[in-house]
Design an enzyme around this catalytic site. Structure first.
Site, short mmCIF file in Angstrom:
data_model
loop_
_atom_site.label_atom_id
_atom_site.label_comp_id
_atom_site.label_asym_id
_atom_site.label_seq_id
_atom_site.Cartn_x
_atom_site.Cartn_y
_atom_site.Cartn_z
CE1 TYR A 15 -3.15 -2.87 0.06
CE2 TYR A 15 -3.74 -2.32 2.30
CZ TYR A 15 -3.92 -3.10 1.17
OH TYR A 15 -4.85 -4.10 1.17
CE LYS A 55 1.49 -17.56 -2.21
NZ LYS A 55 0.70 -18.80 -2.05
CG ASP A 78 -1.71 -19.97 0.07
OD1 ASP A 78 -0.93 -19.85 1.03
OD2 ASP A 78 -1.39 -20.52 -1.00
CG ASP A 101 -6.92 -4.23 4.18
OD1 ASP A 101 -7.88 -4.14 4.96
OD2 ASP A 101 -6.86 -3.61 3.10
CG ASP A 134 -12.02 -6.38 6.65
OD1 ASP A 134 -11.73 -5.85 7.75
OD2 ASP A 134 -12.43 -5.73 5.67
#
Ligand code: NAD
Length: 360
Positions: free
Chosen positions: A146, A195, A227, A251, A255
Site C-alpha cells: 500500500y 507468502k 493462503d 487488511d 476482515d
C-alpha cells in the site's frame, strides 16, 4: 498511577460510545486507586465544523503529550454529509490517516473474540463456533504494497500498472518485536503469516521473525502461508493467539477474522508505535444511521479501553477486570440492539455502560 488520556469522541455514535468507555475507566480508577485525567480533542467531521480542517496541529501535539489516546469514530453519511463534498484531503478520514502518521503508529492490533454467549451470530458451523476463539491480529500499517512505489504507464503499446511490495528489516523487526511482546501478555503463541514460497519480501520477513523469536524463548511460534491461513481461519480459528503479518495480508485476514465473530459492535482495536503509546478505538465506523439515539453498542470501545490499560499502562489486572465485566454482562443476558437475540434483555448504550461499570 496517574495517567493522562487524550480523548477524541469524534462524530456520529462516537460521543455516545466513548462516554461509556470513560465511565468504565473511571470505575477502574476508583477501584484500583488510579487517577485518569482526560483531555478532549477534536478530529474528523467535528473538527471540520469547528476549525475548517479534520486535524489540527494542536490535536496532534496534545495527543503526543498524552499517555494514550482513546477514540470513538469519525465520519458521517458519505452520500448526504457536506463533509464529503470537500476535497479528499479535507474529509474526516484524512484526519485519522494524518493522526496515525503523525504519531508513528505502525502496528494495528485487532482482537477477534467469539464470546460463547454470542456464538449464534458466528457464520461458521456450530461444531467450530461452539469452541469459541480469542485471537489478536497484528497488521503492519505503514509499509508494504500500500505504500510502495506505483505507476501506470504504456509499455510497448500496452497499458501496464505496477505496484511495489517493499519491506526493510527494520520495519519487519519492530512489528515482530511488538507481536512477541503482546504474545507475552496473552497465551504466548505467535503465528507469522507470509507468502515465503513466492515473495522475497516474505523470505526476509521469515528470517527477521526467526531472529526476533530467539529473544522470546517462552513464546511458541510458527510460520504460515497466507493462503493456508485464510483457510485455517474458518476451519479452526481456535488455534490462533497472536497472528502477525504485513499490511495487505493483514487488511484481508483481519476482515475475515472480524466477520467470523459476527458482530461489529464488539470489535476493539489499537494502533501502536515503538513505545507503549497507542490509539485505541472500536473497529466500526460512526454509524450515522443510529447516532444520537442511545442505541449503539459501546462494548467495542469499552474493550478498546481494556487494551489501553493492558498495552499502554501495563495494568493487566485492571484490563482483565474490564474484559471479565463485559463477559459477565453478556452472561446475564443484556444486549444492545445489534447483538439482540430471543430471550435476552435489550438495553441502551448508556445502560450497557452502567452495567459493565457496576460489574467491576
Ligand atoms: P459503520 O461501521 O459506521 O456502520 C455499519 C453498520 O454497523 C451500520 O448499520 C451501523 O449502525 C452498525 N454499527 C457500527 N457500529 C455499531 C455499534 N457500535 N453499535 C451498533 N451498531 C453499529 O460503517 P459505514 O456506515 O460504512 O460508515 C459510516 C461512517 O463511518 C463513514 O463516514 C465512514 O467513513 C466512517 N468510518 C470511520 C471509521 C473510523 O473512525 N475508524 C471506520 C470505519 C468507517
Amino acid at each position: 498511577m496517574e495517567k493522562n488520556i487524550a480523548v477524541i469522541k469524534g462524530d456520529g455514535i462516537g460521543p455516545e460510545i466513548v462516554t461509556e468507555a470513560m465511565k468504565v475507566l473511571d470505575r477502574v480508577a476508583e477501584k484500583y486507586g488510579h487517577k485518569f485525567s482526560y483531555e478532549q480533542l477534536l478530529m474528523g467531521g467535528c473538527s471540520i465544523d469547528a476549525n475548517g480542517v479534520p486535524l489540527t496541529d494542536e490535536t496532534i501535539e496534545r495527543c503526543k503529550a498524552a499517555d494514550a489516546v482513546l477514540m470513538g469514530s469519525i465520519g458521517g453519511n458519505t452520500t448526504t454529509s457536506p463533509w464529503y463534498k470537500l476535497p479528499a484531503n479535507l474529509r474526516p478520514e484524512a484526519g485519522l490517516l494524518g493522526l496515525r502518521k503523525a504519531l508513528g503508529l505502525f502496528a494495528n492490533l485487532r482482537p477477534c473474540v467469539l464470546y460463547p454467549q454470542l456464538s449464534g451470530a458466528c457464520p461458521l458451523k456450530e461444531e467450530i463456533s461452539a469452541k469459541g476463539f480469542d485471537m489478536l491480529i497484528m497488521r503492519e500499517l505503514t509499509g508494504g504494497l500500500y505504500f510502495g512505489e506505483r505507476k501506470t504507464e504504456e509499455i510497448d503499446g500496452v497499458m501496464t500498472a505496477i505496484d511495489t511490495l517493499k519491506y526493510d528489516e527494520k520495519e519487519i523487526r519492530r512489528i515482530a518485536v511488538k507481536a512477541f511482546d503482546v504474545a507475552m501478555k496473552r497465551r504466548k503463541k505467535v503465528t507469522s503469516v507470509d507468502k515465503a514460497n513466492v515473495l522475497d519480501s516474505s523470505r526476509l520477513w521469515r528470517k527477521v521473525v526467526d531472529e526476533v523469536a530467539k529473544d522470546y524463548p517462552e513464546v511458541t511460534y510458527e510460520h504460515m502461508l497466507v493462503d493456508n491461513c485464510a483457510m485455517q481461519l474458518v476451519k479452526n480459528p481456535a488455534q490462533f493467539d497472536v497472528m502477525v503479518t504485513e499490511n495487505m495480508f493483514g487488511d484481508i485476514l483481519s476482515d475475515e477474522a472480524s466477520m467470523i465473530t459476527g458482530s461489529i459492535g464488539m470489535l476493539a482495536s489499537a494502533s501502536m508505535n515503538e513505545t507503549k503509546f497507542g490509539l485505541y478505538e472500536p473497529s466500526g465506523g460512526s454509524a450515522p444511521d443510529i447516532a444520537g439515539q442511545n442505541k449503539a453498542n459501546p462494548l467495542a470501545t469499552i474493550l478498546s479501553a481494556a487494551m489501553l490499560l493492558r498495552y499502554s499502562f501495563d495494568m493487566q489486572a485492571e484490563a482483565d477486570a474490564v474484559e471479565k465485566a463485559v463477559d459477565n454482562v453478556l452472561s446475564k443476558g443484556y444486549r444492545t440492539g445489534d447483538i439482540m437475540s430471543e430471550g435476552m434483555t435489550m438495553v441502551s448504550c448508556s445502560e450497557m455502560g452502567d452495567l459493565v461499570a457496576k460489574e467491576i
